[in-house]
Write an enzyme that holds these catalytic residues in place. Structure first.
Site, PDB file in Angstrom:
ATOM      1  N   ALA A   1      23.410   7.817  31.125  1.00 27.01           N
ATOM      2  CA  ALA A   1      22.951   8.861  30.211  1.00 27.01           C
ATOM      3  C   ALA A   1      23.898   8.997  29.029  1.00 27.01           C
ATOM      4  O   ALA A   1      25.116   8.935  29.175  1.00 27.01           O
ATOM      5  CB  ALA A   1      22.874  10.187  30.953  1.00 27.01           C
TER       6      ALA A   1
ATOM      7  N   ASN B   1     -13.200  11.565  -0.789  1.00 26.26           N
ATOM      8  CA  ASN B   1     -12.808  12.006  -2.128  1.00 26.26           C
ATOM      9  C   ASN B   1     -11.582  12.900  -2.150  1.00 26.26           C
ATOM     10  O   ASN B   1     -10.974  13.070  -3.191  1.00 26.26           O
ATOM     11  CB  ASN B   1     -13.974  12.756  -2.770  1.00 26.26           C
TER      12      ASN B   1
ATOM     13  N   ASN C   1      25.847   0.978  16.007  1.00 24.91           N
ATOM     14  CA  ASN C   1      25.441  -0.274  15.350  1.00 24.91           C
ATOM     15  C   ASN C   1      25.717  -0.284  13.859  1.00 24.91           C
ATOM     16  O   ASN C   1      25.653  -1.323  13.229  1.00 24.91           O
ATOM     17  CB  ASN C   1      23.947  -0.514  15.593  1.00 24.91           C
TER      18      ASN C   1
ATOM     19  N   ARG D   1      -9.001  13.554  -7.171  1.00 25.39           N
ATOM     20  CA  ARG D   1      -9.120  14.679  -6.243  1.00 25.39           C
ATOM     21  C   ARG D   1      -8.226  14.537  -5.009  1.00 25.39           C
ATOM     22  O   ARG D   1      -8.080  15.474  -4.235  1.00 25.39           O
ATOM     23  CB  ARG D   1     -10.581  14.886  -5.835  1.00 25.39           C
TER      24      ARG D   1
ATOM     25  N   GLY E   1     -27.596   9.578  -5.123  1.00 26.94           N
ATOM     26  CA  GLY E   1     -28.796   8.980  -5.680  1.00 26.94           C
ATOM     27  C   GLY E   1     -29.908   9.054  -4.648  1.00 26.94           C
ATOM     28  O   GLY E   1     -29.668   8.830  -3.462  1.00 26.94           O
TER      29      GLY E   1
END
Ligand code: UD1
Ligand code: CA
Length: 457
Positions: free
Chosen positions: A369, A233, A375, A18, A147
């Site tokens: 800035a 679930n 890199n 599910r 249960g």
């Protein structure tokens, strides 16, 4: 709590269809940690000395998660339940571990990520008091599918699965959470007697309650909070559990001295560490592996993962700290800056619009800035070294591997491809040429050309 030894058996052989996912259900994450990882942590916190993880056939992903994720130094033992024949059958897959002779055997489900260790300790306490089986019950808003716990005079007589319930039993609202504690000496003999004569034809773990009662053993139920019983679930339930988990974590952070201005907009990971007197502004995301010292300010809309920030540093707004970012005391990473695998040493400033990757920025350096460390050359990553108190002019590109020495000055707009020694001044750009009056000349010529064209047409 006690000196009783304890094994936690974690059932994780569910198919979880599910979730509509290629990933096994228990590997979906809450707070950046796999659900089964949360369950392992809860079991360890409740004093489990051993962890036995029952996985389904072919659940190689669960296995490899468990093998790489040890819980407070404990490596779980993995057992495979070849066929999914029911919860009792699943527990028996870990028979070898149970047979080692623990005092307490805890059975928990791998999809209960909000399981509270206190609840497990509570169940263990019942065993210490003489119960053979202790079941954690809860009262869901809607008991359908669970249960039912059938009690009499403080004893739990049976757990009846919904499909096997009479109409009267269906009215019972006290339900089985799935968490059970079984006295080690009784565990295997009880499990061995479980049959599959029921509506689903499965070997139900819950049947050991009636079996124990028939043998005159004491079985009790205690009530747990609804969250400990929350099984996930589908992805809607996953998100609900995430929300509960985040609320808990925010509260824990605030009570430990962290200011969250708009707590509901800040998201943590399971291992986020933040020191007191740090202020986190709205809309900040902490991925896994973040460690923040005290007295840090994290401005709004910042995104951090696998990063460390030391005392007095300032991050953001709109900053991104990626894996390996280490921001030292009083350093500043400002707006629209990204830092990856780089150490920014004390007092250094990267205030605006920069990418600093695979680099060291020395103490007190100022990065103008728009500075970019280049890199990556398409094949490998290279390092940029910037010395203490260096000044990098705005809009500079530092083409790695390259170094700028301490106290050096890089002129704005430079493309730095060669190392700059300490205290040197480097220009990496074309010289400016200025021609007096030439703008006016140009304008006049272009205007004349345009007028000529118009009179032709
Ligand atoms: C189970 C309980 C029920 C309880 C409910 C709480 C039994 C018989 N029933 O029902 O009383 O109210 O949980 O959520 O125990 N599993 C395996 N192998 C199996 C079967 C199950 O590993 O063969 C695992 C599942 O992955 C899951 C857990 O056991 O984590 C529970 O199994 P599930 O089939 O969901 O049991 P429920 O019918 O929900
Ligand atoms: Ca279930």
């Amino acid at each position: 709590m006690t000196n009783r030894t304890c094994l936690a058996v974690i059932l994780a052989a569910g198919e979880g269809t599910r979730m509509k996912s290629a990933l096994p259900k228990v590997l979906h994450k809450i707070g950046g940690l796999e659900m089964v990882g949360h369950v392992m942590a809860a079991a360890s916190a409740a004093g489990a000395d051993g962890l036995a993880l029952v996985v389904g056939n072919g659940a190689e992903q669960v296995r490899s998660f468990a093998e790489t994720h040890s819980q407070s130094g404990k490596q779980p033992d993995i057992y495979v339940q070849e066929q999914r024949l029911g919860t009792a059958h699943a527990v028996l897959a870990a028979q070898e571990a149970i047979a080692r002779g623990y005092d307490d055997v805890l059975v928990v489900f791998g999809d209960h990520p909000l399981l509270d260790p206190a609840v497990l300790l509570n169940a263990r306490a019942k065993l210490a008091e003489g119960a053979a089986v202790a079941v954690l019950g809860f009262r869901p808003q809607d008991p359908t599918g669970y249960g039912r716990l059938i009690e009499k005079d403080g004893r739990l007589l049976a757990i009846r699965e919904e499909k096997d319930c009479s109409e009267r039993e269906k009215q019972i609202t006290f339900c089985n959470s799935g968490v059970m504690a079984v006295a080690g000496q009784h565990a295997l003999p009880l499990l061995d007697q479980v049959g599959n004569d029921n509506a689903k034809g499965e070997f139900y773990l819950t049947d050991i309650v009636e079996i124990a009662n028939r043998q005159g053993l004491l079985v009790v139920a205690s009530e747990a909070g609804i969250e400990s019983a929350l099984g996930i679930n589908n992805r809607a339930e996953l998100a609900e559990a995430e929300a509960v988990w985040q609320r808990r974590k925010r509260r824990e952070m605030m009570l430990s001295g962290v200011t969250l201005i708009a707590p509901e907009t800040v998201f943590f990971s399971h291992d986020t560490q933040i020191g007191p007197d740090t202020v986190v502004e709205p809309n900040v995301w902490f991925g896994p592996g973040v460690k923040i010292a005290s007295g840090v300010r994290i401005h709004a809309f910042s995104h951090l993962e696998e990063a460390a920030v030391e005392t007095g540093a300032v991050i953001g707004p709109f900053a991104r700290l990626r894996p390996g970012a280490s921001i030292m005391e009083k350093a500043k990473i400002g707006n629209f800056c990204e830092v990856k695998n780089a150490r920014v040493e004390p007092g250094a400033k990267v205030p605006h619009l920069s990418y600093i990757g695979d680099a060291t920025v020395g103490a007190g350096a100022n990065i103008g800035a728009g500075t970019i460390t280049c890199n990556y050359d398409g094949f490998g990553k290279h390092h940029t070294e910037i010395g203490a108190a260096a000044f990098i002019g705005t809009n500079s590109s530092l083409v790695a591997p390259v170094s700028v020495g301490a106290g050096a000055y890089v002129a704005s707009g430079s493309v730095v491809t060669e190392n700059v020694p300490a205290d040197a001044l480097a220009f990496g750009r074309a010289r400016q040429a200025t021609y007096e009056g030439r703008a006016r000349d140009l304008r006049e010529r272009l205007a004349a050309e345009k007028a000529a064209k118009r009179s032709e047409g």
